[in-house]
Write an enzyme that holds these catalytic residues in place. Structure first.
Site, PDB file in Angstrom:
ATOM      1  N   ASP A   1      -5.105  -6.615   6.006  1.00 21.79           N
ATOM      2  CA  ASP A   1      -6.337  -5.898   5.688  1.00 21.79           C
ATOM      3  C   ASP A   1      -7.457  -6.907   5.448  1.00 21.79           C
ATOM      4  OD1 ASP A   1      -8.122  -3.989   4.890  1.00 21.79           O
ATOM      5  OD2 ASP A   1      -7.068  -3.410   3.052  1.00 21.79           O
TER       6      ASP A   1
ATOM      7  N   ASP B   1      -3.218 -17.900   1.588  1.00 24.08           N
ATOM      8  CA  ASP B   1      -4.411 -18.574   1.037  1.00 24.08           C
ATOM      9  C   ASP B   1      -4.899 -19.656   1.998  1.00 24.08           C
ATOM     10  OD1 ASP B   1      -1.934 -19.662   0.411  1.00 24.08           O
ATOM     11  OD2 ASP B   1      -2.535 -20.476  -1.521  1.00 24.08           O
TER      12      ASP B   1
ATOM     13  N   TYR C   1       0.822  -1.208   0.000  1.00 23.15           N
ATOM     14  CA  TYR C   1       0.000   0.000   0.000  1.00 23.15           C
ATOM     15  C   TYR C   1       0.864   1.270   0.000  1.00 23.15           C
ATOM     16  CZ  TYR C   1      -4.019  -2.980   1.191  1.00 23.15           C
ATOM     17  OH  TYR C   1      -5.000  -3.943   1.194  1.00 23.15           O
TER      18      TYR C   1
ATOM     19  N   ASP D   1     -10.521  -8.425   8.450  1.00 25.58           N
ATOM     20  CA  ASP D   1     -11.963  -8.349   8.177  1.00 25.58           C
ATOM     21  C   ASP D   1     -12.598  -9.733   8.203  1.00 25.58           C
ATOM     22  OD1 ASP D   1     -12.093  -5.637   8.015  1.00 25.58           O
ATOM     23  OD2 ASP D   1     -12.807  -5.558   5.943  1.00 25.58           O
TER      24      ASP D   1
END
Ligand code: NAD
Length: 356
Positions: free
Chosen positions: A247, A223, A146, A251
Site C-alpha cells: 500500500d 525501510d 488489513y 504510492d
C-alpha cells in the site's frame, strides 16, 4: 477470436476516459484480428442513484461472465457530494471494495513509469531519473494485517498479520511471471529482521523462485526499499510485497513519476480474470469538460490485453503509441508545460489511435 469486456464507467471523469479508451481498444482489436464485446454495468454514485446500492448484483454478474473488467472511477466531490452520508456501505467507494472482494482480486499491479518525454515531472533529480524509470509494484491485496483478526480493549488493541503458504505462493507467481515478461528481476520486500510472518514470506518466495531460474531474486527490508526507491530506482524491475508494505510502496513509487493522470493499475484474480482501472479518482472538478487525461485508463487497458486477454503484442502497441504521442509533444493540460501541444481527452485518444 472474441473477448467479453465488462465496462464500468462510474462517476465524474470515468465516462470521459473510458469512452476514449474503448476507441483505442477497437482500433487495436481490428489490427489484431480480434473482436471485443462490451457490456456496461453500473458502479459507484451512478449505481446508487439508479439502484440504491454502489455495486448492484447485475454488475457483478456481468463482471463474472466477462474475460476482463475495465473500470473508470467512482465518487463525488471530496467534502461536498450528494453521496456523502454517514453509512460507509452506501458511499460510491464501497462499490470498489465490494467488487475487489467479490471477484477475489488478490494481486494489485501498479506500474510506475517515467516516460522520457515527461521526466521533468518527476520530483526526483534528473541525474537519478536518467532516461526514465519503469518499475512494477505487485502488492498482495486480500491478506496480511488489513484482513487479520482485530481487537480493541480499553487499554490495548491489536491487528493480526498472517500469511499462508497459498497466499504467498500465488502472489509470488504473479510477480515472477510478470518479471519473465519484463527485465527478469524480482525484489521481495519484507521485514524479516523483525517479523516471523516476513521470515515465512521469504521462505515461500525462495521456494517459488526455483520455478523461475532465469529471474534474479533479491530480498530487501521495507525501510530500505522506501529509501532505495528514491535513491536508486533503476535497481528495481518487479517489487513484490504484502498488503500493508505494498500500500505504502506503490504510492511512493507512483509519486516519483509525478503524473497522476498517467498511472495505470491491474487487480488480478486466480485464473485470467482481472480488473483494470486508472489510479486516479473521479476528478469531479474536471468531469465532462474534455480535459481529463485518458492515458492512465488507456495504459490500464494495455495491462488488460497483457494479463487477461493474452494479447501482449497489442499491449506493446498501445504503450509504444503513448510513448510516441508524448515524444511528439502532445499533452493533456495536467501534464503540459510551455511549448507543448495541449489537446483534450477525445483528441488524445484519436492521436493514440493514429499512432498505433
Ligand atoms: P482525484 O484523483 O479524483 O483528483 C485529484 C486531482 O487530480 C484533481 O485536481 C483532479 O482534477 C486531478 N486529476 C485526477 N485524474 C486526472 C486525470 N485523468 N486528468 C487530469 N487531472 C486529473 O482525487 P480526489 O479529488 O481526492 O477524489 C475525487 C473522488 O474520487 C472522491 O470521491 C474519491 O473518493 C474518489 N476516488 C476514487 C478512486 C477510484 O475510483 N479508484 C480513487 C481515488 C479517489
Amino acid at each position: 477470436m472474441s473477448y467479453k469486456i465488462a465496462v464500468l464507467k462510474g462517476d465524474g471523469i470515468g465516462p470521459d476516459v473510458v469512452d476514449c479508451t474503448i476507441g483505442v481498444l477497437n482500433k487495436v482489436a481490428a489490427e489484431h484480428g480480434t473482436v471485443f464485446e462490451y457490456t456496461e454495468g453500473l458502479i459507484g454514485g451512478i449505481a446508487i442513484d439508479e439502484t440504491g446500492v454502489p455495486l448492484p448484483g447485475d454488475t457483478l454478474d456481468i463482471c463474472k461472465r466477462s474475460d476482463a473488467v475495465l473500470l473508470g472511477a467512482v465518487g463525488g466531490a471530496v467534502g461536498g457530494s450528494k453521496w456523502d452520508n454517514p453509512d460507509g456501505s452506501l458511499r460510491p467507494e464501497a462499490g470498489l471494495l465490494a467488487i475487489r472482494k467479490e471477484l477475489g482480486l488478490f494481486a494489485n499491479l501498479r506500474p510506475a513509469v517515467i516516460y522520457p518525454a515527461l521526466k521533468e515531472a518527476s520530483p526526483l533529480k534528473p541525474e537519478i531519473v536518467g532516461e526514465g524509470i519503469d518499475i512494477l509494484v505487485v502488492r498482495e491485496l486480500t491478506g496480511g494485517i488489513y484482513f487479520g483478526e482485530k481487537h480493541t480493549e480499553e487499554d490495548f488493541a491489536y491487528d493480526q498479520m498472517k500469511y499462508s503458504t497459498h497466499e504467498v505462493r500465488r502472489i509470488a507467481h504473479v510477480a515472477f511471471k510478470a518479471a519473465m515478461k519484463r527485465n527478469k528481476k524480482v525484489t521481495s520486500v519484507d521485514k524479516a529482521n523483525v517479523l516471523d510472518v516476513s521470515r515465512f514470506w521469504r521462505k515461500v518466495v525462495v521456494d517459488v523462485a526455483k520455478e523461475y531460474p532465469e529471474v534474479e531474486l533479491v530480498h530487501m527490508y521495507v525501510d530500505n526499499a522506501a529509501m532505495q526507491l528514491i535513491k536508486d530506482p533503476h535497481q528495481f524491475d518487479v517489487i513484490v510485497t504484502g498488503n500493508m508494505f505494498g500500500d505504502i510502496l506503490s504510492d511512493e513509487a507512483a509519486m516519483i513519476t509525478g503524473s497522476i493522470g498517467m498511472l495505470a493499475s491491474a487487480s488480478l484474480a486466480e485464473g485470467t480474470l482481472g480488473l483494470y482501472e486508472p489510479v486516479h479518482g473521479s476528478a469531479p472538478d474536471i468531469a465532462g469538460k474534455d480535459i481529463a487525461n485518458p492515458i492512465a485508463t488507456i495504459l490500464s487497458s494495455a495491462m488488460m490485453l497483457r494479463y487477461s486477454l493474452d494479447m501482449p503484442e497489442a499491449a506493446d502497441d498501445i504503450e509504444a503509441a503513448v510513448t510516441k504521442v508524448l515524444a511528439d509533444g502532445y499533452r493533456t493540460a495536467d501534464i503540459a508545460k510551455e511549448g507543448d501541444k495541449v489537446v483534450g481527452t477525445a483528441r488524445m485518444g484519436e492521436l493514440i489511435k493514429k499512432y498505433l
